[in-house]
Design a protein around this motif. Structure first.
Motif, PDB file in Angstrom:
ATOM      1  N   ARG A  55      21.578 -64.950 -42.315  1.00 40.32           N
ATOM      2  CA  ARG A  55      21.963 -64.245 -41.085  1.00 40.32           C
ATOM      3  C   ARG A  55      20.742 -63.692 -40.353  1.00 40.32           C
ATOM      4  NH1 ARG A  55      27.241 -63.904 -40.276  1.00 40.32           N
ATOM      5  NH2 ARG A  55      28.588 -64.477 -42.040  1.00 40.32           N
ATOM      6  N   GLU A  56      19.736 -63.257 -41.092  1.00 36.16           N
ATOM      7  CA  GLU A  56      18.507 -62.784 -40.451  1.00 36.16           C
ATOM      8  C   GLU A  56      17.793 -63.947 -39.761  1.00 36.16           C
ATOM      9  OE1 GLU A  56      15.372 -60.580 -39.040  1.00 36.16           O
ATOM     10  OE2 GLU A  56      17.358 -59.959 -39.743  1.00 36.16           O
ATOM     11  N   ASN A  57      17.760 -65.116 -40.431  1.00 35.72           N
ATOM     12  CA  ASN A  57      17.146 -66.289 -39.818  1.00 35.72           C
ATOM     13  C   ASN A  57      17.898 -66.709 -38.559  1.00 35.72           C
ATOM     14  OD1 ASN A  57      15.250 -66.329 -41.822  1.00 35.72           O
ATOM     15  ND2 ASN A  57      15.997 -68.171 -42.826  1.00 35.72           N
ATOM     16  N   ALA A  58      19.230 -66.618 -38.624  1.00 42.29           N
ATOM     17  CA  ALA A  58      20.040 -66.978 -37.458  1.00 42.29           C
ATOM     18  C   ALA A  58      19.743 -66.033 -36.290  1.00 42.29           C
ATOM     19  CB  ALA A  58      21.522 -66.936 -37.802  1.00 42.29           C
ATOM     20  N   ARG A  59      19.583 -64.737 -36.596  1.00 39.80           N
ATOM     21  CA  ARG A  59      19.262 -63.771 -35.535  1.00 39.80           C
ATOM     22  C   ARG A  59      17.898 -64.071 -34.919  1.00 39.80           C
ATOM     23  NH1 ARG A  59      16.214 -59.732 -34.696  1.00 39.80           N
ATOM     24  NH2 ARG A  59      15.297 -59.854 -36.780  1.00 39.80           N
ATOM     25  N   THR A  60      16.917 -64.372 -35.774  1.00 39.88           N
ATOM     26  CA  THR A  60      15.577 -64.708 -35.282  1.00 39.88           C
ATOM     27  C   THR A  60      15.611 -65.967 -34.433  1.00 39.88           C
ATOM     28  OG1 THR A  60      14.616 -63.726 -37.265  1.00 39.88           O
ATOM     29  CG2 THR A  60      13.204 -65.175 -35.987  1.00 39.88           C
ATOM     30  N   TYR A  61      16.369 -66.946 -34.898  1.00 41.31           N
ATOM     31  CA  TYR A  61      16.515 -68.219 -34.176  1.00 41.31           C
ATOM     32  C   TYR A  61      17.092 -67.969 -32.781  1.00 41.31           C
ATOM     33  CZ  TYR A  61      17.936 -73.101 -33.411  1.00 41.31           C
ATOM     34  OH  TYR A  61      18.100 -74.362 -32.905  1.00 41.31           O
ATOM     35  N   GLU A  62      18.144 -67.155 -32.723  1.00 39.04           N
ATOM     36  CA  GLU A  62      18.778 -66.860 -31.431  1.00 39.04           C
ATOM     37  C   GLU A  62      17.794 -66.183 -30.483  1.00 39.04           C
ATOM     38  OE1 GLU A  62      23.521 -66.169 -31.968  1.00 39.04           O
ATOM     39  OE2 GLU A  62      22.203 -64.535 -32.560  1.00 39.04           O
ATOM     40  N   GLU A  63      17.050 -65.209 -30.992  1.00 42.89           N
ATOM     41  CA  GLU A  63      16.100 -64.483 -30.142  1.00 42.89           C
ATOM     42  C   GLU A  63      15.106 -65.438 -29.503  1.00 42.89           C
ATOM     43  OE1 GLU A  63      14.290 -61.556 -32.591  1.00 42.89           O
ATOM     44  OE2 GLU A  63      15.986 -60.169 -32.514  1.00 42.89           O
ATOM     45  N   GLN A  64      14.634 -66.417 -30.302  1.00 37.66           N
ATOM     46  CA  GLN A  64      13.665 -67.376 -29.771  1.00 37.66           C
ATOM     47  C   GLN A  64      14.352 -68.385 -28.849  1.00 37.66           C
ATOM     48  OE1 GLN A  64      10.783 -68.853 -32.865  1.00 37.66           O
ATOM     49  NE2 GLN A  64      11.982 -67.534 -34.186  1.00 37.66           N
ATOM     50  N   ALA A  65      15.537 -68.842 -29.248  1.00 33.18           N
ATOM     51  CA  ALA A  65      16.257 -69.843 -28.447  1.00 33.18           C
ATOM     52  C   ALA A  65      16.618 -69.306 -27.082  1.00 33.18           C
ATOM     53  CB  ALA A  65      17.508 -70.301 -29.187  1.00 33.18           C
ATOM     54  N   PHE A  66      16.903 -68.010 -27.003  1.00 35.35           N
ATOM     55  CA  PHE A  66      17.325 -67.430 -25.730  1.00 35.35           C
ATOM     56  C   PHE A  66      16.159 -67.261 -24.751  1.00 35.35           C
ATOM     57  CE2 PHE A  66      21.224 -65.341 -27.874  1.00 35.35           C
ATOM     58  CZ  PHE A  66      21.891 -66.546 -27.801  1.00 35.35           C
ATOM     59  N   ARG A  67      14.969 -67.658 -25.176  1.00 36.91           N
ATOM     60  CA  ARG A  67      13.868 -67.745 -24.215  1.00 36.91           C
ATOM     61  C   ARG A  67      14.049 -68.991 -23.351  1.00 36.91           C
ATOM     62  NH1 ARG A  67       8.471 -66.158 -27.624  1.00 36.91           N
ATOM     63  NH2 ARG A  67       7.533 -66.179 -25.565  1.00 36.91           N
ATOM     64  N   ILE A  68      14.934 -69.881 -23.785  1.00 43.72           N
ATOM     65  CA  ILE A  68      15.242 -71.089 -23.028  1.00 43.72           C
ATOM     66  C   ILE A  68      16.682 -71.075 -22.552  1.00 43.72           C
ATOM     67  CG2 ILE A  68      15.404 -73.626 -23.149  1.00 43.72           C
ATOM     68  CD1 ILE A  68      13.331 -73.522 -25.393  1.00 43.72           C
ATOM     69  N   LEU A  69      17.585 -70.698 -23.446  1.00 45.17           N
ATOM     70  CA  LEU A  69      19.016 -70.827 -23.180  1.00 45.17           C
ATOM     71  C   LEU A  69      19.614 -69.559 -22.587  1.00 45.17           C
ATOM     72  CD1 LEU A  69      19.993 -72.632 -26.497  1.00 45.17           C
ATOM     73  CD2 LEU A  69      19.657 -73.673 -24.258  1.00 45.17           C
TER      74      LEU A  69
END
Length: 408
Positions: A104-118
């Motif tokens: 879940r922590e990895n998923a949160r980190t992933y989202e934070e980075q992905a939302f720089r695009i999405l």
């Protein structure tokens, strides 16, 4: 909600894609979407063990953003259940199993980075354990009954391993089936991924049909070659450009690309259209545009995408200062190394975090990639006096540090 015309969407979605199965089905889905005013559901899975994103990951994400711009919804599927199986890619090392908290922590980190695009408003995250745990052993057997061993053996790595008489565990067949069931649970309209995921995505089409659902459209994007111009971008190969790299590092890595590789990055890592890129290539061929200028424009565009225009301009100025004018970078870190005697150069390099291990530091020295105060080092047994003097260590083309070795 107002959507662009189907033809406009198809033209842009098709751009840069390797596989689109099938164009007719996607056009029909887009037509229905336009009439109903309801966006399509676009599914993309990601590996919960690797949350740090590089430009290779963003190739698919840029296409996801395009779907969002057209009013469609993107669903990230976190493979917390499928992660227990492991994608059978033929790798010799098994990834360590993560705890639910780590996932879940990895998923949160992933989202934070992905939302720089999405766009977060048109994105949602789902964990596939939600429906796969509920499926149970009986449901898993029913799912497995919907696919044959012969079809599973069409997967390239399974076929190669079978021909080479290498073992294939039965549980490995469950991975593409479980990923396919994700599409059933979500009733996905489209699933996207890299070309290495084509087999899994096609299994999704078959399994959806077996459950009486309209099969998803499959869209794959190329695997971005790394800065070495040869291998797929990967952190383990150290040929990556991270989206959280410092602007100066990101700019310098883009400038290290070969002139030929540069055009792939223009196509897959920027918003430029094929016609714009073709026109730019024509200018280079015709002599109106120098390849270096085209690469500088690429580096500025990529840095600006993940930072801002000011950061891109500052990175370019710093790059010109260091590499064109031959000056030292203004933001060099200062590293203090304590030693009872002259410090081993390998230990100094690792202390500066310019190498992950002594072996890597030795290789860099042997390759002629290390210099101290402008003198190239070739002896991996060299030492640095523990006299407290400040020296400039350079490793590779872009890594600099002021090092001071002091007595304990």
């Amino acid at each position: 909600m107002s959507f662009p015309s189907v033809n406009e969407q198809m033209d842009l979605l098709r751009q840069g894609a390797v596989d689109l199965l099938s164009e007719e089905e996607l056009a029909a889905k887009l037509e229905r979407s336009a009439k109903s005013g309801k966006g399509l559901l676009v599914k993309v899975g990601f590996d919960p063990s690797a949350p740090d994103l590089h430009l290779g990951h963003t190739v698919v994400m840029r296409k996801m953003k395009l779907f969002q711009d057209f009013g469609h919804e993107v669903v990230f599927v976190v493979g917390d259940f499928t992660g227990m199986i492991g994608d059978p890619t033929g790798k010799s090392k098994t990834r360590p199993q993560l705890t639910p908290e780590q996932i879940r922590e990895n998923a949160r980190t992933y989202e934070e980075q992905a939302f720089r695009i999405l766009d977060p408003a048109h994105s949602r995250t789902e964990f596939n354990s939600t429906w796969l745990n509920e499926l149970g052993s009986a449901g898993l057997i029913k799912l497995a009954a919907k696919y044959t061993v012969a079809r599973m053996m069409e997967r390239d790595d399974f076929s190669k391993r079978y021909q080479a008489q290498q073992p294939i565990s039965l549980h490995e067949f469950l991975y593409p089936l479980a990923q396919a069931y994700d599409s059933v649970a979500l009733k996905a309209d489209v699933e996207m991924g890299g070309t290495d995921q084509l087999f899994n995505l096609l299994v999704g089409r078959d399994i959806m049909g077996a459950y009486g659902l309209e099969p998803q459209v499959v869209l794959t994007m190329p695997l971005l070659v790394g800065t070495d111009g040869v291998e797929k971008m990967s952190k383990s190969l150290d040929n990556y450009i991270g989206i959280e790299d410092a602007p100066g590092d990101m700019y310098g890595k883009v400038m290290s690309l070969s002139d030929e590789t540069m055009w792939t990055y223009w196509q897959l890592c920027t918003e430029r259209t094929d016609s714009e890129i073709t026109a730019m290539q024509g200018q280079v061929v015709g002599g109106q545009l120098h390849p270096k200028a085209a690469k500088q424009a690429l580096a500025r565009a990529i840095v600006a995408d993940y930072n801002d225009e000011a950061a891109a301009q500052a990175a370019e100025a710093e790059f010109d200062n260091v590499f064109a004018a031959g000056r030292l970078p203004s933001d060099m870190p200062t590293v203090h190394v304590e030693a009872d005697e002259p410090a081993w150069i390998v230990a100094v390099i690792t202390a500066c975090e310019f190498a992950k291990s002594n072996g890597e530091a030795r290789r860099l020295i042997k390759q002629g990639a290390v210099s101290l105060d402008g003198d190239r080092l070739t002896d991996d047994q060299a030492t640095v006096p523990a006299d407290g003097a400040e020296r400039v260590l350079k490793v590779g083309k872009r890594r600099f540090a002021r090092v001071m070795v002091v007595s304990r």
